[in-house]
Design a protein around this motif. Structure first.
Motif, mmCIF file in Angstrom:
data_model
loop_
_atom_site.group_PDB
_atom_site.id
_atom_site.type_symbol
_atom_site.label_atom_id
_atom_site.label_comp_id
_atom_site.label_asym_id
_atom_site.label_seq_id
_atom_site.Cartn_x
_atom_site.Cartn_y
_atom_site.Cartn_z
ATOM 1 N N LEU A 5 51.031 -5.813 -19.388
ATOM 2 C CA LEU A 5 51.852 -7.061 -19.151
ATOM 3 C C LEU A 5 51.977 -7.107 -17.607
ATOM 4 C CD1 LEU A 5 55.514 -7.419 -20.385
ATOM 5 C CD2 LEU A 5 55.272 -7.285 -17.986
ATOM 6 N N MET A 6 51.712 -8.457 -17.097
ATOM 7 C CA MET A 6 51.937 -8.779 -15.740
ATOM 8 C C MET A 6 53.098 -9.734 -15.517
ATOM 9 S SD MET A 6 48.152 -10.127 -15.295
ATOM 10 C CE MET A 6 47.487 -8.592 -16.581
ATOM 11 N N TYR A 7 53.872 -9.840 -14.604
ATOM 12 C CA TYR A 7 54.940 -10.845 -14.295
ATOM 13 C C TYR A 7 54.508 -11.497 -12.925
ATOM 14 C CZ TYR A 7 57.495 -7.281 -11.791
ATOM 15 O OH TYR A 7 57.914 -6.265 -11.190
ATOM 16 N N ASP A 8 55.012 -12.766 -12.423
ATOM 17 C CA ASP A 8 55.048 -13.432 -11.344
ATOM 18 C C ASP A 8 56.388 -13.969 -11.452
ATOM 19 O OD1 ASP A 8 54.462 -14.655 -9.073
ATOM 20 O OD2 ASP A 8 52.912 -15.991 -9.627
ATOM 21 N N VAL A 9 57.300 -13.663 -10.577
ATOM 22 C CA VAL A 9 58.755 -14.118 -10.670
ATOM 23 C C VAL A 9 59.099 -14.140 -9.030
ATOM 24 C CG1 VAL A 9 59.273 -13.279 -12.822
ATOM 25 C CG2 VAL A 9 60.083 -11.771 -10.671
ATOM 26 N N ASN A 10 60.042 -15.048 -8.946
ATOM 27 C CA ASN A 10 60.550 -15.288 -7.599
ATOM 28 C C ASN A 10 61.182 -13.949 -7.094
ATOM 29 O OD1 ASN A 10 62.945 -15.892 -5.642
ATOM 30 N ND2 ASN A 10 61.878 -17.754 -5.648
ATOM 31 N N GLN A 11 60.947 -13.719 -5.742
ATOM 32 C CA GLN A 11 61.369 -12.580 -5.056
ATOM 33 C C GLN A 11 62.791 -12.064 -5.222
ATOM 34 O OE1 GLN A 11 60.522 -12.559 -0.864
ATOM 35 N NE2 GLN A 11 60.769 -10.588 -0.709
ATOM 36 N N LYS A 12 63.490 -13.145 -5.720
ATOM 37 C CA LYS A 12 65.036 -12.595 -5.835
ATOM 38 C C LYS A 12 65.046 -11.745 -7.481
ATOM 39 C CE LYS A 12 66.155 -16.893 -5.573
ATOM 40 N NZ LYS A 12 66.906 -18.179 -5.650
ATOM 41 N N ARG A 13 64.108 -12.037 -8.157
ATOM 42 C CA ARG A 13 64.094 -11.631 -9.601
ATOM 43 C C ARG A 13 63.241 -10.252 -9.600
ATOM 44 N NH1 ARG A 13 65.144 -16.789 -9.952
ATOM 45 N NH2 ARG A 13 63.051 -17.512 -10.025
ATOM 46 N N VAL A 14 62.374 -10.035 -8.701
ATOM 47 C CA VAL A 14 61.354 -8.947 -8.784
ATOM 48 C C VAL A 14 62.076 -7.711 -9.256
ATOM 49 C CG1 VAL A 14 59.746 -7.487 -7.461
ATOM 50 C CG2 VAL A 14 59.774 -9.999 -7.410
ATOM 51 N N ALA A 15 63.317 -6.993 -8.311
ATOM 52 C CA ALA A 15 63.681 -5.840 -8.570
ATOM 53 C C ALA A 15 64.126 -5.763 -10.233
ATOM 54 C CB ALA A 15 64.803 -5.625 -7.728
ATOM 55 N N LYS A 16 64.831 -7.033 -10.605
ATOM 56 C CA LYS A 16 65.346 -6.818 -11.899
ATOM 57 C C LYS A 16 64.148 -6.788 -13.116
ATOM 58 C CE LYS A 16 69.672 -9.348 -11.284
ATOM 59 N NZ LYS A 16 70.409 -10.589 -11.482
ATOM 60 N N MET A 17 63.083 -7.462 -12.861
ATOM 61 C CA MET A 17 62.092 -7.425 -13.526
ATOM 62 C C MET A 17 61.267 -6.169 -13.702
ATOM 63 S SD MET A 17 60.689 -9.172 -15.926
ATOM 64 C CE MET A 17 60.898 -11.017 -15.788
ATOM 65 N N LEU A 18 61.205 -5.532 -12.471
ATOM 66 C CA LEU A 18 60.546 -4.260 -12.575
ATOM 67 C C LEU A 18 61.334 -3.250 -13.140
ATOM 68 C CD1 LEU A 18 58.566 -2.117 -10.988
ATOM 69 C CD2 LEU A 18 60.049 -2.227 -9.135
ATOM 70 N N SER A 59 56.359 -16.589 -14.517
ATOM 71 C CA SER A 59 55.629 -16.368 -15.754
ATOM 72 C C SER A 59 55.501 -14.801 -16.122
ATOM 73 C CB SER A 59 54.114 -16.865 -15.399
ATOM 74 O OG SER A 59 53.518 -16.087 -14.072
ATOM 75 N N LEU A 60 55.118 -14.636 -17.306
ATOM 76 C CA LEU A 60 55.068 -13.395 -17.749
ATOM 77 C C LEU A 60 53.721 -13.516 -18.748
ATOM 78 C CD1 LEU A 60 56.274 -10.501 -18.339
ATOM 79 C CD2 LEU A 60 57.510 -11.605 -20.393
ATOM 80 N N ILE A 61 52.762 -12.539 -18.639
ATOM 81 C CA ILE A 61 51.589 -12.731 -19.241
ATOM 82 C C ILE A 61 51.360 -11.202 -20.104
ATOM 83 C CG2 ILE A 61 49.004 -12.916 -19.005
ATOM 84 C CD1 ILE A 61 49.537 -14.501 -16.488
ATOM 85 N N ILE A 62 51.068 -11.442 -21.347
ATOM 86 C CA ILE A 62 50.793 -10.317 -22.265
ATOM 87 C C ILE A 62 49.603 -10.057 -22.743
ATOM 88 C CG2 ILE A 62 51.958 -8.671 -24.309
ATOM 89 C CD1 ILE A 62 54.666 -10.201 -23.304
ATOM 90 N N PHE A 63 48.540 -9.049 -22.489
ATOM 91 C CA PHE A 63 47.571 -8.976 -23.236
ATOM 92 C C PHE A 63 47.869 -7.818 -24.365
ATOM 93 C CE2 PHE A 63 46.314 -10.436 -19.153
ATOM 94 C CZ PHE A 63 45.334 -11.070 -19.529
ATOM 95 N N LYS A 64 47.102 -7.899 -25.548
ATOM 96 C CA LYS A 64 47.759 -7.234 -26.630
ATOM 97 C C LYS A 64 46.262 -6.649 -27.356
ATOM 98 C CE LYS A 64 51.423 -9.844 -28.197
ATOM 99 N NZ LYS A 64 52.147 -10.497 -29.347
ATOM 100 N N SER A 65 46.403 -5.246 -27.808
ATOM 101 C CA SER A 65 45.321 -4.791 -28.522
ATOM 102 C C SER A 65 45.959 -3.702 -29.360
ATOM 103 C CB SER A 65 44.300 -3.699 -27.170
ATOM 104 O OG SER A 65 43.297 -3.235 -28.147
ATOM 105 N N ARG A 66 45.301 -3.308 -30.419
ATOM 106 C CA ARG A 66 45.766 -2.457 -31.430
ATOM 107 C C ARG A 66 46.091 -1.082 -30.851
ATOM 108 N NH1 ARG A 66 41.554 -2.949 -35.495
ATOM 109 N NH2 ARG A 66 40.822 -4.514 -34.402
ATOM 110 N N GLN A 67 45.106 -0.720 -30.063
ATOM 111 C CA GLN A 67 45.244 0.547 -29.405
ATOM 112 C C GLN A 67 44.476 0.680 -28.141
ATOM 113 O OE1 GLN A 67 43.419 3.393 -32.408
ATOM 114 N NE2 GLN A 67 45.220 3.622 -33.449
ATOM 115 N N GLU A 68 44.933 1.489 -27.036
ATOM 116 C CA GLU A 68 44.316 1.593 -25.969
ATOM 117 C C GLU A 68 42.641 1.840 -26.100
ATOM 118 O OE1 GLU A 68 44.913 4.196 -21.606
ATOM 119 O OE2 GLU A 68 46.123 4.758 -23.490
#
Length: 87
Positions: A5-18, A59-68
């Motif tokens: 998962l990766m995100y790109d959010v405004n600096q004001k929201r980074v701490a909450k998303m982290l 934005s929020l991007i999620i890559f999915k796989s059955r297993q690592e």
């Protein structure tokens, strides 16, 4: 399932998303996370993330796989956050 998962959010929201993402996944680099998660927990994470995000700019991007094991991971340079698997 295993996700990256990766995100790109405004600096004001980074701490909450982290803080939110660290509750569910392993923090590997700045705004990038990985780990095993159930479908229910992923839905919960996405719902809570949408409450934090501004859908017009973030934005929020999620890559999915059955297993690592189905992913090849190569790290060049210093690994930001080593993952410890202990109980």
């Amino acid at each position: 399932m295993y996700i990256i998962l990766m995100y790109d959010v405004n600096q004001k929201r980074v701490a909450k998303m982290l803080k939110l993402c660290r509750k569910y996944l392993n923090w590997i680099q700045n705004s990038v996370f990985e780990g095993e998660i159930t479908e229910v927990k992923l839905l919960e994470l996405k719902y809570k993330a949408e409450e934090i995000m501004d859908s017009e700019t973030d934005s929020l991007i999620i890559f999915k796989s059955r297993q690592e094991k189905w992913l090849d991971k190569e790290i060049i340079g210093k690994e930001r956050s080593e993952i410890d698997n202990f109980i």
